[in-house]
Design an enzyme around this catalytic site. Structure first.
Site, PDB file in Angstrom:
ATOM      1  N   LYS A  23      10.024   9.209  75.883  1.00  0.00           N
ATOM      2  CA  LYS A  23       9.886   8.970  74.581  1.00  0.00           C
ATOM      3  C   LYS A  23       8.559   9.598  73.963  1.00  0.00           C
ATOM      4  O   LYS A  23       7.521  10.136  74.835  1.00  0.00           O
ATOM      5  CB  LYS A  23       9.502   7.514  74.470  1.00  0.00           C
ATOM      6  CG  LYS A  23       8.351   6.855  74.807  1.00  0.00           C
ATOM      7  CD  LYS A  23       8.145   5.319  74.247  1.00  0.00           C
ATOM      8  CE  LYS A  23       6.832   4.604  75.159  1.00  0.00           C
ATOM      9  NZ  LYS A  23       6.653   3.503  74.522  1.00  0.00           N
ATOM     10  N   ARG A  28       9.494 -12.369  69.124  1.00  0.00           N
ATOM     11  CA  ARG A  28       9.070 -12.216  70.392  1.00  0.00           C
ATOM     12  C   ARG A  28       7.847 -13.160  70.747  1.00  0.00           C
ATOM     13  O   ARG A  28       6.978 -13.340  70.226  1.00  0.00           O
ATOM     14  CB  ARG A  28       8.769 -10.807  70.789  1.00  0.00           C
ATOM     15  CG  ARG A  28       9.826  -9.723  70.345  1.00  0.00           C
ATOM     16  CD  ARG A  28       9.321  -8.333  70.949  1.00  0.00           C
ATOM     17  NE  ARG A  28      10.385  -7.617  70.291  1.00  0.00           N
ATOM     18  CZ  ARG A  28      10.161  -6.193  70.320  1.00  0.00           C
ATOM     19  NH1 ARG A  28       8.940  -5.715  70.560  1.00  0.00           N
ATOM     20  NH2 ARG A  28      11.266  -5.511  69.992  1.00  0.00           N
ATOM     21  N   HIS A  35      16.285   5.306  69.825  1.00  0.00           N
ATOM     22  CA  HIS A  35      15.573   4.109  69.093  1.00  0.00           C
ATOM     23  C   HIS A  35      14.253   4.932  68.320  1.00  0.00           C
ATOM     24  O   HIS A  35      13.665   5.724  69.032  1.00  0.00           O
ATOM     25  CB  HIS A  35      15.020   3.090  70.027  1.00  0.00           C
ATOM     26  CG  HIS A  35      16.099   2.696  70.799  1.00  0.00           C
ATOM     27  ND1 HIS A  35      16.727   1.297  70.866  1.00  0.00           N
ATOM     28  CD2 HIS A  35      16.489   3.205  72.347  1.00  0.00           C
ATOM     29  CE1 HIS A  35      17.364   1.323  72.050  1.00  0.00           C
ATOM     30  NE2 HIS A  35      17.328   2.040  72.509  1.00  0.00           N
ATOM     31  N   ASP A  90      13.257  -0.143  61.888  1.00  0.00           N
ATOM     32  CA  ASP A  90      13.830   0.109  63.070  1.00  0.00           C
ATOM     33  C   ASP A  90      14.980   1.318  62.659  1.00  0.00           C
ATOM     34  O   ASP A  90      15.522   0.910  61.643  1.00  0.00           O
ATOM     35  CB  ASP A  90      14.526  -0.894  63.697  1.00  0.00           C
ATOM     36  CG  ASP A  90      14.613  -1.041  65.123  1.00  0.00           C
ATOM     37  OD1 ASP A  90      14.274   0.193  65.656  1.00  0.00           O
ATOM     38  OD2 ASP A  90      14.830  -1.961  65.789  1.00  0.00           O
TER      39      ASP A  90
HETATM   40 ZN   LIG Z   1      16.498  -0.188  69.704  1.00  0.00          ZN
END
Ligand SMILES: [Zn+2]
Ligand SMILES: [Zn+2]
Length: 610
Positions: free
Chosen positions: A422, A321, A468, A341
């Site tokens: 989240k 990124r 996620h 992840d």
């Molecule tokens: Zn993700």
């Protein structure tokens, strides 16, 4: 150090703290006044100085100047001395309301102030503040006189672009700190020193853990063998935990075609964080900024029934990124990093249980690494997709998951992503600082964009629920944070070298090699120091490398088949047979203990509870 930004500009004109928080407000007012006192001293030294902005910031203040020459550390001493003299004169801060025309003429020689004045709304009441000979465009407020400015210290000089814009002139910035009392100033400087002592960039070099190489490129981490060992152990630990908790491991490529990022929406909403594409057979490919689309494709490679769910796909996924070069910071802010992840695909009814499962693993991780933690629930932002009822249900699921584990949490109002709420868990380190930790993010967006389904027991296709989740965030930031949390003294299970063998003379090298073989075959990482140094130098070296255990081997030990055990804390455990040493250390490695022996453990727990 923070860059000048819009918030700072506001802060210069008006102290940027909640006026309802009286203590913070008074502190900021005093610190901003200190910035004026500093500017007055700088003006005395450099009558031709031009002044930019000088806001109060967390813990202190800064002021930006255009000066005829570069400042030196000696200048700071001189400026501090003049500030003290200004303080002693108890100069009053005098406020005056001026018209826009008056303001423009007062600051005529200073393009920075002119720009600020021109940027003010038409109905703004423009004020100046003067103390001594220093007159500044300022909304205030200020303390009554310079004598009310608390004990201060000037800390550093930095370059800062006007308005944080690389196209604008580079000014010189002086950072300082100011506190109501000398004791608070001393305490702050002490904490700062401790933070510097723990700085992962410094320890990373001293302990040979990692480096950044200009020829490789900024923001790209080179993991040296010792740093890589720490990372490997963390990864191995986490992968085993995940496998035991029903995750499947996957691997996905580092580049992907533009097609997937069009579908995911990343090219629309995330492009400024992505690097330029490379063309392969006339199709644009991008370095992946996220792992989610690839995991969705694995999910979608088969028809999934409700009986298959939940499916938990985990990957140590390396992503790239864009970060501006000015914001890069050691391992904490980088351009390429590996996330731990995972994406959980489940039915809407399974979201609570899945969130609870991640919370359990997060709590376990916090205990293993010795972090306290704080929990936040980020709720619906103003701009969001998804119906109210869907948001309500998801937030309720997350709340229930936290409450079932007895977690108290803070609401981060409107802090959620546009596509779902989240849970954010922040690690609290040994200095009480908060670090980004686990996140559990519900997503209403990607399942729609990619049309992700499962066949329910009614035989129909239903939209899947997607979560996620990361626990450590990125390996770079997590290991960098661990270095600071432990001040480089890793617990024995994570220490790159666990045992230093220190023969007193060359005569003990053969016996030391035997001990080395015994320990290594028991799985310990051992370093035999066979240099020609004196014993004290070898001990000092091992201590600086923060090696948990030092085994000193002299004539007596070699003859008696023993080793003299010292901890890196300096404590001496005396001579013991190698087997006894192994019996002490091995269980501590296996259990991921934070402590080197029973006494160490009792002391740590005593100081924590006391
Ligand atoms: Zn993700
Ligand atoms: Zn001011």
């Amino acid at each position: 150090m923070p860059e000048a930004d819009i918030a700072d500009e506001i802060a210069e004109m008006d102290i940027a703290v909640d006026p309802g928080d009286a203590h913070a407000y008074e502190l900021a007012r005093m610190r901003h006044s200190c910035a004026h006192v500093m500017a007055e001293a700088v003006q005395e030294l450099f009558p031709e100085a031009k002044f930019g902005i000088g806001p109060a910031i967390e813990h202190g203040f800064y002021y930006d100047f255009e000066l005829p020459r570069s400042l030196t550390p000696d200048d700071l001493i001189e400026i501090e001395a003049r500030m003290r003299a200004n303080q002693e004169r108890a100069e009053p801060f005098r406020r005056e309301v001026v018209s826009r025309e008056e303001a423009l003429s007062i600051f005529a020689g200073n393009q920075y102030k002119i720009e600020l004045i021109q940027g003010l709304p038409a109905d703004e009441i423009i004020t100046t503040y003067q103390q001594g000979h220093f007159l500044d465009l300022c909304r205030g407020p200020h303390v009554a006189t310079t004598a009310e400015v608390g004990p201060f210290k000037l800390q550093s000089i930095a370059g800062a672009y006007w308005r944080g814009d690389e196209q604008r002139p580079m000014l010189q910035r002086i950072y300082g700190t100011a506190w109501p009392t000398q004791a608070e100033l001393d305490d702050y400087l002490e904490r700062l020193e401790e933070a510097q002592r723990r700085d992962h960039r410094r320890l990373g070099r001293d302990l040979d853990l990692f480096s950044v190489n200009e020829e490789i490129g900024p923001g790209l981490i080179l993991w040296h063998p010792k740093g890589a060992m720490v990372r490997y152990l963390v990864e191995q630990f986490e992968q085993e935990e995940q496998l035991a908790r029903g995750y499947d491991l996957v691997y996905t490529p580092h580049i992907a075609s533009e097609k997937i990022y069009k579908t995911s929406g990343h090219l629309e909403t995330y492009r400024e964080n992505m690097y330029s594409p490379m063309s392969i057979e006339e199709v644009d490919y991008y370095l992946k900024p996220m792992n989610c689309p690839a995991h969705i494709m694995i999910y979608k490679s088969n028809v999934r029934s409700y009986r298959d769910l939940p499916i938990r796909l985990a990957e140590l996924g390396t992503v790239y990124r864009y970060e501006r070069s000015g914001t890069l910071h050691g391992m904490l802010r980088v351009r390429g990093f590996t996330q731990d992840d995972a994406h959980i695909f489940c039915t809407p009814d399974q979201v609570v249980d899945e969130a609870r499962g991640v919370i359990d693993l997060a709590i376990h991780m916090a205990a293993i690494f010795g972090y306290d933690f704080k929990t936040y629930l980020a709720t619906r932002p103003e701009k969001a997709i998804g119906e109210d009822a869907v948001w309500e249900r998801a937030m309720d699921d997350l709340r229930r998951a936290m409450e079932s584990r007895g977690l108290s949490y803070t609401i981060d109002e409107g802090g959620g992503a546009f596509y779902g709420p989240k849970i954010d868990i922040k690690w609290v380190d040994a200095l009480g600082r908060e670090w980004t930790g686990p996140t559990i993010q519900v997503d209403f967006n990607l399942p729609e964009r990619f049309d992700v389904n499962y066949i329910a027991d009614d035989g129909e296709r239903h939209r899947v629920a997607m979560i996620h989740r990361t626990l450590l965030g990125s390996m770079e930031r997590f290991v960098g944070g661990l270095v600071e949390h432990y001040a480089g003294a890793f617990p024995v299970w994570l220490a790159p070298v666990q045992v230093a063998l220190i023969p007193i003379t060359d005569d003990q090298i053969p016996f030391s090699r035997e001990v080395e073989r015994t320990l290594a075959s028991a799985g310990l990482r051992v370093e035999l120091n066979d240099q020609r140094d004196r014993m004290q130098a070898k001990i000092r070296h091992a201590q600086l490398q923060k090696i948990p255990y030092m085994l000193v081997i002299g004539k007596r030990e070699a003859a008696a088949n023993t080793v003299a055990v010292r901890l890196r804390t300096g404590r001496d455990l005396g001579a013991m047979p190698v087997d006894q040493f192994l019996a002490m250390v091995h269980p501590r490695v296996v259990s991921h203990s934070l402590y080197l022996d029973d006494v160490d453990e009792a002391e740590a727990i005593g100081s924590r509870d006391g």
